[in-house]
Scaffold this active site. Sequence first.
Site, PDB file in Angstrom:
ATOM      1  N   GLY A  41       3.938  14.019   8.743  1.00  0.00           N
ATOM      2  CA  GLY A  41       2.944  13.171   9.510  1.00  0.00           C
ATOM      3  C   GLY A  41       3.595  11.813  10.137  1.00  0.00           C
ATOM      4  O   GLY A  41       4.888  11.509  10.165  1.00  0.00           O
ATOM      5  N   ILE A  78       3.730   9.039   8.487  1.00  0.00           N
ATOM      6  CA  ILE A  78       4.596   8.052   7.618  1.00  0.00           C
ATOM      7  C   ILE A  78       5.814   9.140   7.459  1.00  0.00           C
ATOM      8  O   ILE A  78       6.912   8.261   7.287  1.00  0.00           O
ATOM      9  CB  ILE A  78       3.542   7.967   6.170  1.00  0.00           C
ATOM     10  CG1 ILE A  78       2.492   7.179   6.423  1.00  0.00           C
ATOM     11  CG2 ILE A  78       4.582   7.348   5.197  1.00  0.00           C
ATOM     12  CD1 ILE A  78       1.548   6.955   5.178  1.00  0.00           C
ATOM     13  N   THR A  96       4.911   8.709  -2.366  1.00  0.00           N
ATOM     14  CA  THR A  96       3.658   7.976  -1.810  1.00  0.00           C
ATOM     15  C   THR A  96       2.804   8.397  -1.422  1.00  0.00           C
ATOM     16  O   THR A  96       2.112   7.742  -0.568  1.00  0.00           O
ATOM     17  CB  THR A  96       4.580   6.783  -1.038  1.00  0.00           C
ATOM     18  OG1 THR A  96       5.365   7.475   0.067  1.00  0.00           O
ATOM     19  CG2 THR A  96       5.494   5.885  -1.703  1.00  0.00           C
ATOM     20  N   ARG A 149       0.180  11.461  -2.693  1.00  0.00           N
ATOM     21  CA  ARG A 149      -1.019  11.724  -3.860  1.00  0.00           C
ATOM     22  C   ARG A 149      -0.298  12.217  -4.892  1.00  0.00           C
ATOM     23  O   ARG A 149       0.503  13.178  -5.200  1.00  0.00           O
ATOM     24  CB  ARG A 149      -2.211  12.679  -3.389  1.00  0.00           C
ATOM     25  CG  ARG A 149      -3.008  11.849  -2.221  1.00  0.00           C
ATOM     26  CD  ARG A 149      -3.801  10.639  -2.890  1.00  0.00           C
ATOM     27  NE  ARG A 149      -4.590  10.047  -1.971  1.00  0.00           N
ATOM     28  CZ  ARG A 149      -4.415   9.098  -1.305  1.00  0.00           C
ATOM     29  NH1 ARG A 149      -3.383   8.562  -1.252  1.00  0.00           N
ATOM     30  NH2 ARG A 149      -5.669   8.439  -0.504  1.00  0.00           N
ATOM     31  N   GLU A 171      -4.848   9.223 -11.935  1.00  0.00           N
ATOM     32  CA  GLU A 171      -4.992   7.736 -11.775  1.00  0.00           C
ATOM     33  C   GLU A 171      -6.308   7.351 -12.381  1.00  0.00           C
ATOM     34  O   GLU A 171      -7.325   7.848 -12.278  1.00  0.00           O
ATOM     35  CB  GLU A 171      -5.158   7.244 -10.400  1.00  0.00           C
ATOM     36  CG  GLU A 171      -3.530   7.357 -10.059  1.00  0.00           C
ATOM     37  CD  GLU A 171      -3.714   7.111  -8.631  1.00  0.00           C
ATOM     38  OE1 GLU A 171      -4.155   6.397  -8.022  1.00  0.00           O
ATOM     39  OE2 GLU A 171      -2.364   7.436  -7.904  1.00  0.00           O
ATOM     40  N   HIS A 177       0.127   2.425  -7.085  1.00  0.00           N
ATOM     41  CA  HIS A 177      -0.834   2.790  -5.856  1.00  0.00           C
ATOM     42  C   HIS A 177      -0.685   1.700  -4.830  1.00  0.00           C
ATOM     43  O   HIS A 177      -1.932   1.218  -4.446  1.00  0.00           O
ATOM     44  CB  HIS A 177      -2.092   3.477  -6.398  1.00  0.00           C
ATOM     45  CG  HIS A 177      -2.386   4.550  -5.136  1.00  0.00           C
ATOM     46  ND1 HIS A 177      -3.336   5.622  -5.293  1.00  0.00           N
ATOM     47  CD2 HIS A 177      -2.371   4.466  -3.670  1.00  0.00           C
ATOM     48  CE1 HIS A 177      -3.424   6.164  -4.239  1.00  0.00           C
ATOM     49  NE2 HIS A 177      -2.750   5.522  -3.202  1.00  0.00           N
ATOM     50  N   ALA A 192       1.615   1.165  -2.273  1.00  0.00           N
ATOM     51  CA  ALA A 192       2.283   1.369  -0.887  1.00  0.00           C
ATOM     52  C   ALA A 192       1.869   0.873   0.288  1.00  0.00           C
ATOM     53  O   ALA A 192       2.635   0.231   1.034  1.00  0.00           O
ATOM     54  CB  ALA A 192       2.490   2.875  -0.688  1.00  0.00           C
TER      55      ALA A 192
HETATM   56  C1  GLV Z   1      -3.702   5.196   0.196  1.00  0.00           C
HETATM   57  O1  GLV Z   1      -3.371   5.815  -0.844  1.00  0.00           O
HETATM   58  C2  GLV Z   1      -4.268   5.621   1.312  1.00  0.00           C
HETATM   59  O2  GLV Z   1      -4.569   6.752   1.473  1.00  0.00           O
HETATM   60  O3  GLV Z   1      -4.456   4.857   2.370  1.00  0.00           O
END
Ligand code: GLV
Length: 323
Positions: free
Chosen positions: A158, A160, A240, A242, A271, A289, A291
């Site tokens: 995607g 990222i 980074t 899930r 979590e 969590h 990032a």
């Molecule tokens: C963070 O984990 C998001 O999905 O923005």
Amino acid sequence: MPKIFVTRKIPEAGISKLKSAGYEVEINPADKVLSKDELISYLKKGKYDAALVLLTDKLDADVFQAAGPQCKIFANMAVGFDNADIEAAKKAGIMVSNTPGVLTNTVAEHTFALMLAIAHRVAEADRFTRAGKYHGWEPMMLLGTDLSCKTIGILGLGKIGSRVAYHAVKGFNAKAIYYDVKRDENFERELRATFRATPEEVLREADFVSIHVPLLPATHHLINAERLRMMKPTAYLINTSRGPVIDEKALAEALQNKIIKGAAIDVFENEPAIEPALLKLENIILTPHIASATEATRDKMTELAAENIIAALSGQTPPNLVR
Ligand code: GLV
């Protein structure tokens, strides 16, 4: 005046945007995650026109039902939306939006922070130094691994995943390989990257595996004991995306038994709980969590969530409607 509920204190930028649009904004006064019962009770009492929600809010049929027929949208302040049952929202006639794009650079940077920190043993070296163990330069002390010119394997191409590949190729002269359900030939041309038809091929070849898939039934435990064994013993795993994408117990065992060299993860399977075995290991870096957690990006995420609400309440399609 339309009324908006915000489930927890968030950066002011988005709140100001909502107020400037002429809405009344009510924020959960306790700076904590609301339980399902508490959320339902707020929604029932408030009869809000929209809710600005967080990835820690579990949004199921009961919650959407409680929001009532006047409620148009739940704007999730996150790119991921696995916390929301989208079909249940549709049934209740409520739209759900997310915040893609504005956090791409920040999450990609954090991915590199993790990747470089584990390969160069930064956190371990910091603990070593603070413990008073540094008694002078040594030729064999805390030897790490270079990222430059290595193979980076991207799982999930995607926004990222592609940005991480871009930095690795352009900045570190790495070779990029990737697996995604969709092939992207433009991306391949631009970065001389190569597609692999299965995640297994990426796992077998890559020196650094970076995970960027959404959490879906098909990606739950994508990384399990069997797939960890496919990785090189010199390889690193970075996550980074899930937490439930990795079987955390299997990861702890793989790290203990040196099946892989190291891991660096920002997200956890349950979590905020963390598999206790991971906390004892030197060859993993754990961040909570964060990032997307820069000041500028968190502001932009709240603004984008607000823009989605404004669009929905103006009778338009929200720019980031999840379908
Ligand atoms: C963070 O984990 C998001 O999905 O923005």
